[in-house]
Design an enzyme around this catalytic site. Structure first.
Site, mmCIF file in Angstrom:
data_model
loop_
_atom_site.group_PDB
_atom_site.id
_atom_site.type_symbol
_atom_site.label_atom_id
_atom_site.label_comp_id
_atom_site.label_asym_id
_atom_site.label_seq_id
_atom_site.Cartn_x
_atom_site.Cartn_y
_atom_site.Cartn_z
ATOM 1 C CB VAL A 152 -0.948 0.010 1.217
ATOM 2 C CG1 VAL A 152 -1.876 1.224 1.154
ATOM 3 C CG2 VAL A 152 -1.774 -1.271 1.271
ATOM 4 C CE1 TYR A 153 5.256 5.573 2.976
ATOM 5 C CE2 TYR A 153 6.991 4.221 1.991
ATOM 6 C CZ TYR A 153 6.568 5.409 2.564
ATOM 7 O OH TYR A 153 7.464 6.443 2.727
ATOM 8 C CB SER A 154 5.356 0.175 -2.529
ATOM 9 O OG SER A 154 6.247 0.246 -3.616
ATOM 10 C CB SER A 156 0.769 5.788 -1.372
ATOM 11 O OG SER A 156 1.930 5.784 -0.554
ATOM 12 C CE LYS A 157 5.472 8.255 0.503
ATOM 13 N NZ LYS A 157 5.248 9.700 0.738
#
Length: 242
Positions: A152-154, A156-157
């Site tokens: 999820v973080y990856s 978003s980035k």
């Protein structure tokens, strides 16, 4: 030739801790005034009292649509212009996707993506009118590689990498530079949900960096002559294996 930041006015989101605080201190040391944006009013008060008159508090909850919408107008009621917008606020989710929940996913995507887009959208007319400005975003090495332990973080980035690079192309003819700084793991609250043994191993092996090493990169980019745009700086711990 390096440019001076003396007299510039910067806005930093997520400014009361971590990379945002380090960036604030670095900008102040170079002669800029900094509007410190954070939702934590008490932390902002402590920071501005310590840092002096050139540090200006702006209490904004970027996850609240009305508070986020009011941020730039509120700031322009406190200062007469904005030279630099540094969209730094963000949050982190690690682990397998099915170990999290939809509300946590929404919160992270709203802060890491939507709030950044809305902040940039709000400042563009002001910077276009002035014919100059710098917009910077804290991205991540996870915006350049598919990190299996943080989908999820990856994700978003990766979205931020695309957004920054499209906006750079849209705004360059208006005298506005747009770029991102993409650090590897940084000692900050964002890593609070890392397993303790993994965090300790990263510290022991030199696989994690300090917020000041990210702010150093930001200052370098902002002080280049206006004929130069640093579009992305990937800042990695030397021992980081990715």
């Amino acid at each position: 030739m390096a440019e001076t930041l003396n007299g510039k006015i910067a806005v930093v989101t997520g400014a009361a801790s971590g990379i945002g605080l380090a960036a604030t201190e670095a900008l102040l040391s170079k002669g800029a005034s900094v509007v410190m944006v954070d939702r934590d009013e008490a932390a902002l008060k402590a920071c501005t009292e310590r840092l002096g008159a050139k540090a200006i508090a702006q209490v904004t909850n970027l996850l609240d649509p009305e508070s986020c919408k009011a941020m730039v107008p509120d700031i322009l009621g406190k200062v007469d212009h904005i030279d630099i917008l540094y969209c730094n606020a963000g949050t982190y989710i690690g682990g397998d996707l099915d170990d999290t929940d939809p509300d946590t996913i929404d919160r992270m995507l709203n802060l890491n993506i939507n709030a950044v887009m809305k902040n940039v959208h709000a400042v563009i007319p002001h910077m276009k009118q002035r014919g100059t400005g710098d917009i910077w975003v804290t991205c991540s090495v996870a915006g350049h590689a598919a990190i299996p332990w943080e989908p999820v973080y990856s994700g978003s980035k990766w979205a931020m990498t695309c957004f920054v690079q499209t906006m750079r192309r849209q705004l360059r003819e208006h005298g506005i530079r747009v770029g991102q700084v993409s650090p590897g793991p940084v000692v900050s609250a964002l890593l609070a949900d890392w397993p303790a043994d993994r965090l300790q191993k990263a510290k022991a092996s030199g696989s994690i960096i300090e917020p000041t090493e990210v702010s150093d990169a930001l200052i370098y980019a902002l002080t280049r002559g206006r004929n130069v745009t640093i579009r992305d700086m990937i800042i990695l711990p030397t021992a980081f294996d990715i």
